[in-house]
Design an enzyme around this catalytic site. Sequence first.
Site, PDB file in Angstrom:
ATOM      1  N   HIS A  49       0.981  -1.102   0.028  1.00 39.69           N
ATOM      2  CA  HIS A  49      -0.147   0.075   0.128  1.00 39.69           C
ATOM      3  C   HIS A  49       0.885   1.086   0.013  1.00 39.69           C
ATOM      4  O   HIS A  49       0.725   2.273  -0.689  1.00 39.69           O
ATOM      5  CB  HIS A  49      -0.889  -0.042   1.275  1.00 39.69           C
ATOM      6  CG  HIS A  49      -1.553   1.375   1.448  1.00 39.69           C
ATOM      7  ND1 HIS A  49      -2.607   1.836   0.863  1.00 39.69           N
ATOM      8  CD2 HIS A  49      -1.318   2.062   2.345  1.00 39.69           C
ATOM      9  CE1 HIS A  49      -2.812   3.039   1.365  1.00 39.69           C
ATOM     10  NE2 HIS A  49      -2.208   3.215   2.292  1.00 39.69           N
ATOM     11  N   ASP A  59       6.652  22.638 -25.799  1.00 42.48           N
ATOM     12  CA  ASP A  59       6.606  21.198 -25.456  1.00 42.48           C
ATOM     13  C   ASP A  59       7.551  21.160 -24.346  1.00 42.48           C
ATOM     14  O   ASP A  59       8.129  22.102 -24.034  1.00 42.48           O
ATOM     15  CB  ASP A  59       6.797  20.302 -26.572  1.00 42.48           C
ATOM     16  CG  ASP A  59       5.808  18.832 -26.230  1.00 42.48           C
ATOM     17  OD1 ASP A  59       6.211  18.311 -24.973  1.00 42.48           O
ATOM     18  OD2 ASP A  59       5.198  18.222 -26.703  1.00 42.48           O
ATOM     19  N   TRP A  66       7.060  -0.406   3.803  1.00 38.28           N
ATOM     20  CA  TRP A  66       7.752   0.466   2.743  1.00 38.28           C
ATOM     21  C   TRP A  66       9.136   0.822   2.889  1.00 38.28           C
ATOM     22  O   TRP A  66       9.833   1.022   1.807  1.00 38.28           O
ATOM     23  CB  TRP A  66       6.571   1.489   2.154  1.00 38.28           C
ATOM     24  CG  TRP A  66       6.907   2.864   2.967  1.00 38.28           C
ATOM     25  CD1 TRP A  66       6.556   3.143   4.025  1.00 38.28           C
ATOM     26  CD2 TRP A  66       7.802   3.824   2.389  1.00 38.28           C
ATOM     27  NE1 TRP A  66       7.002   4.434   4.433  1.00 38.28           N
ATOM     28  CE2 TRP A  66       7.781   4.949   3.357  1.00 38.28           C
ATOM     29  CE3 TRP A  66       8.630   4.324   1.199  1.00 38.28           C
ATOM     30  CZ2 TRP A  66       8.472   6.386   3.143  1.00 38.28           C
ATOM     31  CZ3 TRP A  66       9.337   5.411   1.149  1.00 38.28           C
ATOM     32  CH2 TRP A  66       9.328   6.268   1.860  1.00 38.28           C
ATOM     33  N   SER A  85      12.549   6.765 -14.041  1.00 36.57           N
ATOM     34  CA  SER A  85      11.550   7.401 -14.530  1.00 36.57           C
ATOM     35  C   SER A  85      11.683   8.773 -13.885  1.00 36.57           C
ATOM     36  O   SER A  85      11.564   9.954 -14.387  1.00 36.57           O
ATOM     37  CB  SER A  85      10.309   6.571 -14.497  1.00 36.57           C
ATOM     38  OG  SER A  85       9.612   7.517 -14.526  1.00 36.57           O
ATOM     39  N   SER A  86      11.518   8.933 -12.641  1.00 34.76           N
ATOM     40  CA  SER A  86      11.710  10.158 -11.895  1.00 34.76           C
ATOM     41  C   SER A  86      12.648  11.263 -12.026  1.00 34.76           C
ATOM     42  O   SER A  86      12.742  12.264 -12.355  1.00 34.76           O
ATOM     43  CB  SER A  86      11.364   9.999 -10.511  1.00 34.76           C
ATOM     44  OG  SER A  86      10.331   9.650  -9.719  1.00 34.76           O
ATOM     45  N   HIS A  93      12.971  11.518   3.819  1.00 37.58           N
ATOM     46  CA  HIS A  93      12.347  12.473   4.407  1.00 37.58           C
ATOM     47  C   HIS A  93      12.228  13.762   3.174  1.00 37.58           C
ATOM     48  O   HIS A  93      11.092  14.292   2.928  1.00 37.58           O
ATOM     49  CB  HIS A  93      13.045  13.341   5.395  1.00 37.58           C
ATOM     50  CG  HIS A  93      12.486  14.380   5.993  1.00 37.58           C
ATOM     51  ND1 HIS A  93      11.134  14.404   6.939  1.00 37.58           N
ATOM     52  CD2 HIS A  93      12.156  15.671   5.599  1.00 37.58           C
ATOM     53  CE1 HIS A  93      10.715  15.321   6.854  1.00 37.58           C
ATOM     54  NE2 HIS A  93      11.003  16.317   6.222  1.00 37.58           N
ATOM     55  N   TYR A 100       8.609  15.947   0.926  1.00 39.73           N
ATOM     56  CA  TYR A 100       8.500  17.159   0.446  1.00 39.73           C
ATOM     57  C   TYR A 100       8.278  16.952  -1.155  1.00 39.73           C
ATOM     58  O   TYR A 100       7.583  17.947  -1.743  1.00 39.73           O
ATOM     59  CB  TYR A 100       9.591  18.107   0.842  1.00 39.73           C
ATOM     60  CG  TYR A 100       9.425  18.389   2.364  1.00 39.73           C
ATOM     61  CD1 TYR A 100       8.270  19.415   2.687  1.00 39.73           C
ATOM     62  CD2 TYR A 100       9.902  17.603   3.200  1.00 39.73           C
ATOM     63  CE1 TYR A 100       8.286  19.567   4.047  1.00 39.73           C
ATOM     64  CE2 TYR A 100       9.669  17.875   4.624  1.00 39.73           C
ATOM     65  CZ  TYR A 100       9.126  18.959   5.132  1.00 39.73           C
ATOM     66  OH  TYR A 100       8.630  18.984   6.461  1.00 39.73           O
ATOM     67  N   SER A 142      -1.560  27.207  -4.542  1.00 35.99           N
ATOM     68  CA  SER A 142      -1.035  28.885  -4.924  1.00 35.99           C
ATOM     69  C   SER A 142      -1.720  29.434  -5.889  1.00 35.99           C
ATOM     70  O   SER A 142      -1.680  30.671  -6.205  1.00 35.99           O
ATOM     71  CB  SER A 142       0.378  28.647  -4.743  1.00 35.99           C
ATOM     72  OG  SER A 142       1.131  28.600  -3.453  1.00 35.99           O
ATOM     73  N   HIS A 184      15.207  12.140  12.233  1.00 36.09           N
ATOM     74  CA  HIS A 184      14.046  12.161  12.988  1.00 36.09           C
ATOM     75  C   HIS A 184      13.173  10.916  12.807  1.00 36.09           C
ATOM     76  O   HIS A 184      12.259  10.701  13.755  1.00 36.09           O
ATOM     77  CB  HIS A 184      13.245  13.441  12.918  1.00 36.09           C
ATOM     78  CG  HIS A 184      12.610  13.613  11.598  1.00 36.09           C
ATOM     79  ND1 HIS A 184      12.210  14.947  11.372  1.00 36.09           N
ATOM     80  CD2 HIS A 184      12.169  12.910  10.614  1.00 36.09           C
ATOM     81  CE1 HIS A 184      11.622  14.753   9.969  1.00 36.09           C
ATOM     82  NE2 HIS A 184      11.588  13.684   9.655  1.00 36.09           N
ATOM     83  N   HIS A 185      13.420  10.196  12.186  1.00 37.54           N
ATOM     84  CA  HIS A 185      12.683   8.832  11.949  1.00 37.54           C
ATOM     85  C   HIS A 185      13.405   7.707  12.607  1.00 37.54           C
ATOM     86  O   HIS A 185      12.904   6.763  12.302  1.00 37.54           O
ATOM     87  CB  HIS A 185      12.738   8.530  10.181  1.00 37.54           C
ATOM     88  CG  HIS A 185      11.998   9.391   9.491  1.00 37.54           C
ATOM     89  ND1 HIS A 185      10.586   9.253   9.283  1.00 37.54           N
ATOM     90  CD2 HIS A 185      12.214  10.461   8.788  1.00 37.54           C
ATOM     91  CE1 HIS A 185      10.334  10.192   8.271  1.00 37.54           C
ATOM     92  NE2 HIS A 185      11.237  10.927   8.099  1.00 37.54           N
ATOM     93  N   THR A 209       6.958  26.846   6.478  1.00 31.83           N
ATOM     94  CA  THR A 209       5.631  26.351   6.238  1.00 31.83           C
ATOM     95  C   THR A 209       4.453  27.272   6.712  1.00 31.83           C
ATOM     96  O   THR A 209       3.569  27.582   6.068  1.00 31.83           O
ATOM     97  CB  THR A 209       5.503  24.910   6.763  1.00 31.83           C
ATOM     98  OG1 THR A 209       6.527  24.130   6.460  1.00 31.83           O
ATOM     99  CG2 THR A 209       4.012  24.287   6.269  1.00 31.83           C
ATOM    100  N   LYS A 222       3.920  30.041   4.275  1.00 33.61           N
ATOM    101  CA  LYS A 222       3.097  29.919   3.299  1.00 33.61           C
ATOM    102  C   LYS A 222       1.642  29.966   3.790  1.00 33.61           C
ATOM    103  O   LYS A 222       0.740  30.287   2.896  1.00 33.61           O
ATOM    104  CB  LYS A 222       3.370  28.465   2.932  1.00 33.61           C
ATOM    105  CG  LYS A 222       4.453  28.482   1.871  1.00 33.61           C
ATOM    106  CD  LYS A 222       5.011  26.824   1.330  1.00 33.61           C
ATOM    107  CE  LYS A 222       5.727  26.847   0.285  1.00 33.61           C
ATOM    108  NZ  LYS A 222       5.177  27.416  -1.117  1.00 33.61           N
ATOM    109  N   ARG A 262       1.359   0.107  15.050  1.00 36.40           N
ATOM    110  CA  ARG A 262       1.101  -0.065  13.600  1.00 36.40           C
ATOM    111  C   ARG A 262       1.512  -1.368  13.213  1.00 36.40           C
ATOM    112  O   ARG A 262       2.224  -2.111  13.739  1.00 36.40           O
ATOM    113  CB  ARG A 262       1.810   1.088  12.962  1.00 36.40           C
ATOM    114  CG  ARG A 262       3.306   0.756  12.725  1.00 36.40           C
ATOM    115  CD  ARG A 262       3.974   2.239  12.050  1.00 36.40           C
ATOM    116  NE  ARG A 262       3.823   2.271  10.999  1.00 36.40           N
ATOM    117  CZ  ARG A 262       4.627   3.037  10.032  1.00 36.40           C
ATOM    118  NH1 ARG A 262       5.450   4.142  10.799  1.00 36.40           N
ATOM    119  NH2 ARG A 262       4.249   3.377   9.004  1.00 36.40           N
TER     120      ARG A 262
END
Length: 526
Positions: free
Chosen positions: A78, A107, A143, A170-171, A254, A258, A269, A303-304, A329, A332, A451
């Site tokens: 998932h 293009d 994951w 691809s990315s 991390h 973002y 925006s 922090h993970h 943040t 924004k 979890r």
Amino acid sequence: MAAVHDHDVAHAHDHHPSGMMRWMMTTNHKDIGTMYLWFSFIMFLTGGVMALTIRAELFQPGLQIVNPEFFNQLTTMHGLIMIFGAIMPAFVGFANWQIPMMIGAPDMAFARMNNWSFWLLPPAALLLLSSFFVPGGAPAGGWTIYPPLSVQMGMGMDMAIFAIHIMGASSIMGSINIITTILNMRAPGMTLMKMPMFVWTWLITAYLLVLVMPVLAGAVTMLLTDRNFGTNFFNAAGGGDPVMFQHIFWFFGHPEVYIMILPAFGIVSEVIPTFARKPLFGYSSMVYATASIAILSCIVWAHHMFTAGMPVTGQLFFMYATMLIAVPTGVKVFNWTATMWRGSMTFETPMLFAIGFIFLFTLGGFSGVVCAIVPIDIQVQDTYYVIAHFHYVLVSGALFGIFSGAYYWLPKWTGHMYDETLGKWHFWLTMIFFNLTFFVQHFLGLAGMPRRIPDYALQFADFNMISSIGAFGFGLSQLLFLYIVLKCIRGGAKAPAKTWEGGKTLEWTLPSPAPYHTFETPPVVR
Ligand code: CU
């Protein structure tokens, strides 16, 4: 028809393959954008079915529907499917459709590579999904595929590793394309600080992708050689270090969150100024805030890992660095609110999703600050509090941004208006069922429910039942979205040239006077 631009005429004399080959061979940014968006939606439904199976199992205590091993495969897949299959390709789809039109380019810079970037994705997704059917099944254990567990799993893990390689390629190609297009193909007068915010957020996102996707590729390659070729990168018995995997993984992981939210910031925006009928408040501060978030996102990864063993100095650094992200943040959120302030607002579906985004994403941001506090994180680590937090960021953040942008631009893409009444229904059902699903998970987490476990103690029963009911309502509501989109493609009221009353012909947001081009017809780029 609003969706057709003059520069399409230039291609009218080219040879055009038809049928399936038209889509296989297309180099048109709009075709490719459309394919990205449909691919993303199919993956969204696939990952959604997995989520619903998870929620069905957790509807009441005791094991009923799936066995624990398959449950672990579901939670893992998932996550992978939603991140790499649904959210990221959706934003690349938006980028393909909008960026050339927004900067006045004919293009994307590398039109054939663009085709390849997309067509790598379906085989990668098939490879990933077919891991369910090999001995040992799909990857299980999350994951994040931490060793040593991920070293010991069956060949499904190798398939997932190759799928990640392909999707990463691809990315990276997509990002190079986007960066090159934005830096080299802007029409005369379109200076960097006059670009629409969506273009800015994608430029910064693309740099993040180029920075971190190779790091993920390195991590999974080391995992692959540890699994198959006798290396010991992550094997303590062989002189390696399993915690090193976590450091490398989260140096990708991390910034990745973002990558999944900055383009949504860009969409919001664009949408807020249109429906508030005011220019975006604080355009340049928005650009700098986006860049600050991207830079800070690269120095907070550990922090993970607060519970993985870390000196207090390290914990303090990563805690404060993480909290620092709340500052840009906050800039924004302030700017979006100030844009709406005393605006002449209307609440069509794109605006509803944008306001829902601001409200709920901010909530997810607050619970993020809570998780950043080391003593609290040590308590809530691996509980449903974390699940609630990141679903507020990724569903009511990224996904709401995607819905907002889809409704905003559907008239431009299809030439037809979508059904506004049904759109509002989709928003409110999504909003209500989303909160029903995930708000209660904060309480479950604070009460200590872990979890990734298919069963739980009796005291968690009530909130789990509420969460599962919410999840099924949420899932069904998305079929309404599919219906609205199909209906819009097949017909409906013609979209006017200026789709949104008082909106801009261009997706164009400026605190300063517009440049000398109106971009109603893209100028020739030399
Ligand atoms: Cu993080």
